[in-house]
Motif scaffolding. Structure first.
Motif, short mmCIF file in Angstrom:
data_model
loop_
_atom_site.label_atom_id
_atom_site.label_comp_id
_atom_site.label_asym_id
_atom_site.label_seq_id
_atom_site.Cartn_x
_atom_site.Cartn_y
_atom_site.Cartn_z
N LEU A 49 -17.50 3.83 -13.69
CA LEU A 49 -16.59 4.59 -12.85
C LEU A 49 -15.94 5.70 -13.68
O LEU A 49 -15.60 5.47 -14.86
N PRO A 50 -15.72 6.88 -13.12
CA PRO A 50 -15.18 8.02 -13.88
C PRO A 50 -13.68 7.89 -14.10
O PRO A 50 -12.88 8.71 -13.65
N ILE A 51 -13.32 6.86 -14.85
CA ILE A 51 -11.91 6.53 -15.09
C ILE A 51 -11.68 6.49 -16.60
O ILE A 51 -12.40 5.82 -17.33
N PHE A 52 -10.67 7.20 -17.05
CA PHE A 52 -10.34 7.27 -18.48
C PHE A 52 -9.16 6.35 -18.77
O PHE A 52 -8.07 6.53 -18.23
N ALA A 96 -18.33 -6.92 -12.74
CA ALA A 96 -17.76 -6.12 -13.83
C ALA A 96 -18.10 -4.65 -13.65
O ALA A 96 -19.27 -4.27 -13.58
N SER A 97 -17.07 -3.82 -13.57
CA SER A 97 -17.25 -2.38 -13.61
C SER A 97 -16.91 -1.88 -15.01
O SER A 97 -16.33 -2.62 -15.82
N VAL A 98 -17.27 -0.65 -15.31
CA VAL A 98 -17.10 -0.10 -16.66
C VAL A 98 -16.30 1.19 -16.60
O VAL A 98 -16.62 2.10 -15.83
N LEU A 99 -15.24 1.24 -17.42
CA LEU A 99 -14.39 2.42 -17.53
C LEU A 99 -14.50 2.96 -18.96
O LEU A 99 -14.92 2.26 -19.87
N GLN A 100 -14.12 4.22 -19.15
CA GLN A 100 -14.19 4.82 -20.49
C GLN A 100 -12.87 4.60 -21.23
O GLN A 100 -11.82 5.04 -20.78
N HIS A 101 -12.97 3.95 -22.40
CA HIS A 101 -11.78 3.66 -23.21
C HIS A 101 -11.75 4.58 -24.42
O HIS A 101 -12.15 4.21 -25.53
N GLY A 102 -11.28 5.82 -24.19
CA GLY A 102 -11.21 6.79 -25.27
C GLY A 102 -12.58 7.16 -25.78
O GLY A 102 -13.55 7.27 -25.03
N TRP A 103 -12.67 7.36 -27.10
CA TRP A 103 -13.95 7.64 -27.75
C TRP A 103 -14.26 6.57 -28.78
O TRP A 103 -15.22 5.83 -28.65
N SER A 104 -13.42 6.44 -29.81
CA SER A 104 -13.66 5.41 -30.84
C SER A 104 -12.45 4.50 -31.03
O SER A 104 -12.48 3.63 -31.91
N HIS A 105 -11.40 4.70 -30.23
CA HIS A 105 -10.16 3.94 -30.37
C HIS A 105 -9.62 4.05 -31.79
O HIS A 105 -9.14 3.08 -32.39
N ALA A 106 -9.69 5.26 -32.33
CA ALA A 106 -9.21 5.53 -33.68
C ALA A 106 -7.83 6.18 -33.61
O ALA A 106 -7.59 7.05 -32.77
N ASN A 107 -6.95 5.78 -34.50
CA ASN A 107 -5.61 6.34 -34.55
C ASN A 107 -5.61 7.63 -35.36
O ASN A 107 -6.02 7.65 -36.52
N HIS A 108 -5.12 8.71 -34.77
CA HIS A 108 -5.03 9.99 -35.47
C HIS A 108 -3.58 10.45 -35.64
O HIS A 108 -3.35 11.58 -36.07
N ALA A 109 -2.64 9.58 -35.29
CA ALA A 109 -1.24 9.95 -35.42
C ALA A 109 -0.80 9.84 -36.89
O ALA A 109 -1.32 9.01 -37.65
N PRO A 110 0.15 10.65 -37.31
CA PRO A 110 0.66 10.57 -38.69
C PRO A 110 1.37 9.23 -38.93
O PRO A 110 1.77 8.54 -37.98
N GLY A 143 -15.71 15.44 -16.36
CA GLY A 143 -16.45 14.56 -15.47
C GLY A 143 -15.67 13.36 -14.98
O GLY A 143 -16.20 12.52 -14.25
N LEU A 144 -14.39 13.27 -15.37
CA LEU A 144 -13.57 12.11 -15.02
C LEU A 144 -12.68 12.41 -13.82
O LEU A 144 -12.27 13.55 -13.59
N LYS A 145 -12.38 11.36 -13.05
CA LYS A 145 -11.63 11.55 -11.82
C LYS A 145 -10.35 10.73 -11.75
O LYS A 145 -9.60 10.82 -10.78
N ALA A 146 -10.09 9.94 -12.79
CA ALA A 146 -8.90 9.08 -12.76
C ALA A 146 -8.50 8.70 -14.17
O ALA A 146 -9.29 8.81 -15.12
N VAL A 147 -7.27 8.21 -14.30
CA VAL A 147 -6.72 7.81 -15.60
C VAL A 147 -5.91 6.54 -15.42
O VAL A 147 -5.36 6.27 -14.35
N SER A 148 -5.85 5.73 -16.49
CA SER A 148 -5.08 4.49 -16.46
C SER A 148 -4.34 4.30 -17.77
O SER A 148 -4.92 4.40 -18.85
N THR A 149 -3.02 4.05 -17.65
CA THR A 149 -2.21 3.73 -18.83
C THR A 149 -1.40 2.46 -18.50
O THR A 149 -1.89 1.58 -17.83
#
Length: 251
Positions: A123-126, A74-88, A145-151
């Motif tokens: 891993l420095p992945i957002f 298991a590796s660990v990636l960063q999943h946002g900050w709090s996964h909170a919705n800020h959209a109207p 500090g991040l080097k990659a992104v995933s959507t």
């Protein structure tokens, strides 16, 4: 509608062409050790398959950090900050959109990555919550500090703004708009085969591994059955290979 024989035929086509069909596995929304997360990690261990956990930094506790230290696949990636919705209201859910000041969002990302670095195999992945974020943020992630992104969906480019790597997921096993359980064998295999075929035929980036997205906290019996089955079917085929997140992004 697809079945396992259709997947095998697609993998056969890769094999006949002397090519390797690569896959990677991303599981979202980890914050603490639960029975569901344990089950997912046990499957990964039993099938000898790497899994990348997208961990929500603000809710990730020390128990999760300690437990994952011994889970070598298991590796660990960063999943946002709090996964909170800020959209109207009436707008698609999004944590990092145009709805908030850039400085606040960047501060959250920096604090989140600082916490994720305390995990083994971070891993420095957002990973963007809800698989979406505004494009203007991409040019700032490197400074955080991040080097990659995933959507979600075939990537438009392998390297985005400021040398930022991108590797997405393509297969969502959950019926979010309906039962919120397993989406069904045929429609999920349709997603797998569609991306594999598009890669093989050159209609999307052939170098982007086909990404399986799971959400352990929402899985019903059908989800668990499918995960084990796709790992069994693909790992038994000579043209298929499961990559670690490090290989999928930086290999």
């Amino acid at each position: 509608m697809s079945d396992w024989a259709d997947l095998m035929r697609e993998l056969d086509a890769w094999h006949e062409g002397g090519r390797c069909a690569t896959f990677w596995w991303r599981d979202d929304d980890a914050t603490r050790v639960t029975l569901e997360l344990e089950h997912l990690l046990d499957i990964a261990a039993a099938k000898a398959t790497p899994v990348a956990l997208a961990v929500i930094p603000s809710g990730a506790d020390d128990g999760l950090r300690r437990h994952l230290a011994s889970r070598r696949l298991a590796s660990v990636l960063q999943h946002g900050w709090s996964h909170a919705n800020h959209a109207p209201d009436g707008v698609r859910q999004e944590e990092f959109g145009l709805h908030r000041p850039l400085a606040i969002m960047l501060d959250e990302i920096v604090r989140g990555w600082r916490h994720i670095t305390t995990f083994a195999r971070a891993l420095p992945i957002f990973v963007a919550p809800w698989n979406r974020m505004e494009a203007h943020l991409l040019s700032h992630l490197g400074a955080c500090g991040l080097k990659a992104v995933s959507t979600l969906g075939p990537r438009p480019v392998a390297v985005a703004a400021n040398s930022l790597r991108q590797t997405n997921v393509h297969v969502d096993i959950i019926d979010w708009q309906g039962t919120r359980g397993f989406f069904g064998l045929a429609p999920v295999l349709d997603q797998v085969i569609s991306h594999l075929r598009a890669r093989r035929e050159g209609r999307v980036d052939a170098g982007e591994p086909t990404g399986l997205m799971t959400h352990h906290g929402f899985h019903d019996a059908g989800c668990w059955t499918f995960i084990e089955a796709i790992l069994d079917h693909t790992r038994a085929h000579p043209a298929a290979r499961w990559l670690s997140a490090e290989e999928a992004f930086f290999g």
